[in-house]
Design a protein around this motif. Sequence first.
Motif, mmCIF file in Angstrom:
data_model
loop_
_atom_site.group_PDB
_atom_site.id
_atom_site.type_symbol
_atom_site.label_atom_id
_atom_site.label_comp_id
_atom_site.label_asym_id
_atom_site.label_seq_id
_atom_site.Cartn_x
_atom_site.Cartn_y
_atom_site.Cartn_z
ATOM 1 N N ASN A 185 0.822 -1.215 0.000
ATOM 2 C CA ASN A 185 0.000 0.000 0.000
ATOM 3 C C ASN A 185 0.856 1.265 0.000
ATOM 4 O OD1 ASN A 185 0.887 0.100 2.618
ATOM 5 N ND2 ASN A 185 -1.090 0.716 3.445
ATOM 6 N N ARG A 187 -0.495 7.777 -1.786
ATOM 7 C CA ARG A 187 -1.529 8.003 -0.777
ATOM 8 C C ARG A 187 -2.891 7.556 -1.304
ATOM 9 N NH1 ARG A 187 -4.447 12.889 0.995
ATOM 10 N NH2 ARG A 187 -5.329 12.367 3.029
ATOM 11 N N ARG A 189 -3.446 3.920 -0.978
ATOM 12 C CA ARG A 189 -3.773 3.437 0.367
ATOM 13 C C ARG A 189 -5.277 3.348 0.600
ATOM 14 N NH1 ARG A 189 0.606 7.273 2.765
ATOM 15 N NH2 ARG A 189 2.324 6.202 1.757
ATOM 16 N N PHE A 190 -6.055 4.110 -0.172
ATOM 17 C CA PHE A 190 -7.514 4.018 -0.021
ATOM 18 C C PHE A 190 -8.054 2.757 -0.690
ATOM 19 C CE2 PHE A 190 -7.069 8.819 0.001
ATOM 20 C CZ PHE A 190 -7.051 8.877 1.385
ATOM 21 N N LEU A 204 -4.549 -1.664 4.804
ATOM 22 C CA LEU A 204 -3.606 -2.474 5.573
ATOM 23 C C LEU A 204 -3.971 -2.428 7.051
ATOM 24 C CD1 LEU A 204 -0.971 -4.045 6.029
ATOM 25 C CD2 LEU A 204 0.268 -1.908 5.841
ATOM 26 N N GLN A 223 -3.820 1.752 17.579
ATOM 27 C CA GLN A 223 -3.901 2.961 16.761
ATOM 28 C C GLN A 223 -5.180 3.740 17.041
ATOM 29 O OE1 GLN A 223 -3.974 0.881 13.049
ATOM 30 N NE2 GLN A 223 -6.115 1.326 12.702
ATOM 31 N N LEU A 224 -6.060 3.224 17.908
ATOM 32 C CA LEU A 224 -7.318 3.914 18.210
ATOM 33 C C LEU A 224 -7.012 5.206 18.952
ATOM 34 C CD1 LEU A 224 -9.388 0.859 19.473
ATOM 35 C CD2 LEU A 224 -9.431 1.893 17.223
ATOM 36 N N PHE A 225 -7.744 6.281 18.635
ATOM 37 C CA PHE A 225 -7.439 7.539 19.321
ATOM 38 C C PHE A 225 -8.652 8.434 19.526
ATOM 39 C CE2 PHE A 225 -7.733 10.684 15.931
ATOM 40 C CZ PHE A 225 -7.792 9.852 14.831
ATOM 41 N N ASP A 280 -13.796 7.021 15.400
ATOM 42 C CA ASP A 280 -12.561 6.341 15.015
ATOM 43 C C ASP A 280 -12.717 5.594 13.701
ATOM 44 O OD1 ASP A 280 -9.937 5.842 16.954
ATOM 45 O OD2 ASP A 280 -10.079 4.559 15.199
ATOM 46 N N PHE A 339 -12.493 7.870 10.709
ATOM 47 C CA PHE A 339 -11.230 8.571 10.416
ATOM 48 C C PHE A 339 -10.750 8.326 8.985
ATOM 49 C CE2 PHE A 339 -6.488 8.668 10.646
ATOM 50 C CZ PHE A 339 -6.348 10.015 10.905
ATOM 51 N N GLY A 340 -10.755 7.056 8.577
ATOM 52 C CA GLY A 340 -10.287 6.719 7.227
ATOM 53 C C GLY A 340 -11.146 7.342 6.139
ATOM 54 N N ASN A 395 -10.596 10.971 5.745
ATOM 55 C CA ASN A 395 -9.363 11.295 5.038
ATOM 56 C C ASN A 395 -9.521 11.123 3.537
ATOM 57 O OD1 ASN A 395 -7.739 12.028 7.214
ATOM 58 N ND2 ASN A 395 -7.278 9.891 7.680
ATOM 59 N N MET A 410 -13.098 2.118 4.664
ATOM 60 C CA MET A 410 -12.570 2.737 3.445
ATOM 61 C C MET A 410 -12.930 1.887 2.233
ATOM 62 S SD MET A 410 -8.958 4.379 4.655
ATOM 63 C CE MET A 410 -8.010 2.925 4.460
ATOM 64 N N ILE A 415 2.980 3.672 14.820
ATOM 65 C CA ILE A 415 1.684 4.342 14.863
ATOM 66 C C ILE A 415 1.527 5.244 13.641
ATOM 67 C CG2 ILE A 415 0.248 5.970 16.151
ATOM 68 C CD1 ILE A 415 1.581 4.861 18.692
ATOM 69 N N ALA A 448 0.560 3.139 10.773
ATOM 70 C CA ALA A 448 -0.819 2.660 10.879
ATOM 71 C C ALA A 448 -1.803 3.764 10.496
ATOM 72 C CB ALA A 448 -1.092 2.174 12.290
ATOM 73 N N GLN A 449 -1.542 4.995 10.940
ATOM 74 C CA GLN A 449 -2.468 6.083 10.606
ATOM 75 C C GLN A 449 -2.343 6.482 9.138
ATOM 76 O OE1 GLN A 449 -4.420 5.885 12.736
ATOM 77 N NE2 GLN A 449 -3.956 6.672 14.761
ATOM 78 N N ALA A 473 -1.774 4.401 6.826
ATOM 79 C CA ALA A 473 -2.530 3.378 6.112
ATOM 80 C C ALA A 473 -4.008 3.722 6.099
ATOM 81 C CB ALA A 473 -2.305 2.013 6.757
ATOM 82 N N ARG A 474 -4.455 4.541 7.065
ATOM 83 C CA ARG A 474 -5.860 4.968 7.067
ATOM 84 C C ARG A 474 -5.995 6.332 6.364
ATOM 85 N NH1 ARG A 474 -9.244 4.419 12.300
ATOM 86 N NH2 ARG A 474 -7.479 5.006 13.585
ATOM 87 N N GLY A 475 -4.972 6.706 5.631
ATOM 88 C CA GLY A 475 -5.070 7.909 4.815
ATOM 89 C C GLY A 475 -4.663 9.195 5.506
ATOM 90 N N ILE A 496 -2.023 10.650 20.802
ATOM 91 C CA ILE A 496 -2.901 9.965 21.760
ATOM 92 C C ILE A 496 -2.532 8.489 21.912
ATOM 93 C CG2 ILE A 496 -5.298 9.289 22.218
ATOM 94 C CD1 ILE A 496 -6.122 12.043 21.250
ATOM 95 N N PRO A 497 -2.429 7.738 20.787
ATOM 96 C CA PRO A 497 -2.005 6.344 20.972
ATOM 97 C C PRO A 497 -0.630 6.218 21.620
ATOM 98 C CG PRO A 497 -2.850 6.672 18.755
ATOM 99 C CD PRO A 497 -2.732 8.026 19.374
ATOM 100 N N ILE A 547 -0.979 6.761 25.360
ATOM 101 C CA ILE A 547 -1.649 5.614 25.975
ATOM 102 C C ILE A 547 -0.681 4.442 26.093
ATOM 103 C CG2 ILE A 547 -3.435 3.871 25.581
ATOM 104 C CD1 ILE A 547 -5.115 6.201 24.390
#
Lengths: 286, 268
Positions: free
Chosen positions: A56, A81, A84-85, A89, A97-99, A106, A109-110, A113, A161, B178, B181-182, B184-186, B206-207, B210
């Motif tokens: 990705n 980028r 990645r959509f 992955l 990775q949760l925030f 959460d 988020f994807g 973006n 996504m 991290i 990973a983020q 990867a979520r764009g 934040i992650p 934590i």
Amino acid sequence: MLPLLEVKNVTYTYSAGTPFEHKALQDVSFCLNRGEFVGVIGHTGSGKSTLMQHLNGLLKPNSGDILLDGKSIWADKTSARKARFRVGLVFQYPEYQLFEETVYKDIAFGPKNMGLKDDEIDLRVKKAAEIVGVSDFLEKSPFDLSGGQKRRVAIAGVLAMEPEVLILDEPTAGLDPEGREEILKNIETYRASQNATIVMVSHSMSDIARLTQRILVLDDGRVVYDDTPAKVFDHAEQLLKMGLDIPEVTKVFLKLRQLGLDVPPVYSIDQAVETLNKIRGGDRHA
Amino acid sequence: MLKDITLGQYFPGKSLIHRLDPRTKLIFLVVFIVALFLCSGWVSYCVMLFTLSAAIVLSRVPLKAFFKGLKPLLFILVFTAVLNLFFTAGEKPLFTLGFITVYPEGIIRAVLMLLRIMMLVMATFLLTYTTSPIALTDGLESLLSPLKKIKLPVHELSMMMCIALRFIPTLIEETDKIMSAQKARGADFETGSLIQRVKALVPILIPLFISAFRRADELAIAMESRCYQGGDGRSKMKLLRFKGIDLYVFAFAAVMVAGVCLLKNWGL
């Protein structure tokens, strides 16, 4: 037919030019087709995670290329980028990775973006939450959930996504049997509903043998085998030599063969039952 | 990119400098820095430069590591040099550029100042490059132990320092993970206005916080389950002991300071 994703002669070296230089991938090539469920196995340090991050565009190959729908994902600055959509992955232990304040935010988020409209985001969040079964706690804080629930929320964050290729790096690591089963089922549901390609890295040979249609075996940064589970597990002895495991049933049948019983190699429980029934039937006739 | 940070890095080795008692190295570093500030002329700077070069050669740490460490300080170095160059008044101006007048004294001062800061930083690097974090905190604890009399928790402080040093690489690795990973979520960290970029840090911070708290919790439990209860009555596997070579180093330090003082008297 054009493959969905093509990996072409990819080579990647960590810390090139220093004493810590390490060749993680060497001349790796393979294709992924739409709707396939592919398993990736290899012992620790064989380059699995490095390879996943190439698919990705998180890592750029030193040489070689990654083609998505026939076009290089490194064609221009923004293409990686965008890729990645389409190629989602899920990292190992994705719950770290949760925030956001709520599960809903959460997962959103994807899609946010991606620049989607609010109603489309809402639709996708609800759909993803449904697939992994977390619809009941969308308004809860992700930090109040149990480990398995957090994992499912994190996976939903990528599913929302709606990637055409979903890559999962040991999605069931550290979960109890019930949680593992649940997540594997969710993944299969997603594949069936979207006709998506799934690439799953796992150390559980029985999961891999049961779910996948194709297995890539990595050893020391190279693809050693790329074949159907039946053919890959035919090489049981070589796999064991590489420090890999084989499904328990395969081991039992290998032992039976060593003991002089004429049985074919077997890699799933169903196959084993069938084979045993055949032998029993044969005995009766004899 | 994040992995290139060399802060507190240790180059394992068995050289003379590596084998010195950490307390000797700490004391010598302090003496060296004091002497550096006593220096006034060329000759005394040469003495210091010779001492440092000899120590670096003896340590067998690649010279590249020292210069790499200086890189983040480039701005301060240039800033200091320029200030000294332009704002030192002398007798005969060398040349004038608008409102700026450069004197020969300015050039000398700028070079010496540059040398002083570089030597100061490099000497500190030499200490961290040749001393493992554990030895360093052990040495520090031992040197500060007189302060226990005034109820300063010396052991706890040095333990905290040791743990902090130990976790720098771990946290850097975690940040890298991290971020990936983020991404990867764009998530996008590279484009956008300053405010957008600061906002983009939230999904990393934040992650990270934590996980840092989680790690701290786990470490505390692991330490307690091995009966850690602070410094009282705690023995050490490796006792610090001054050897003959440490005495020579102290003698050399004394000679160095005396020499620099004498040179200062003679105006060199």
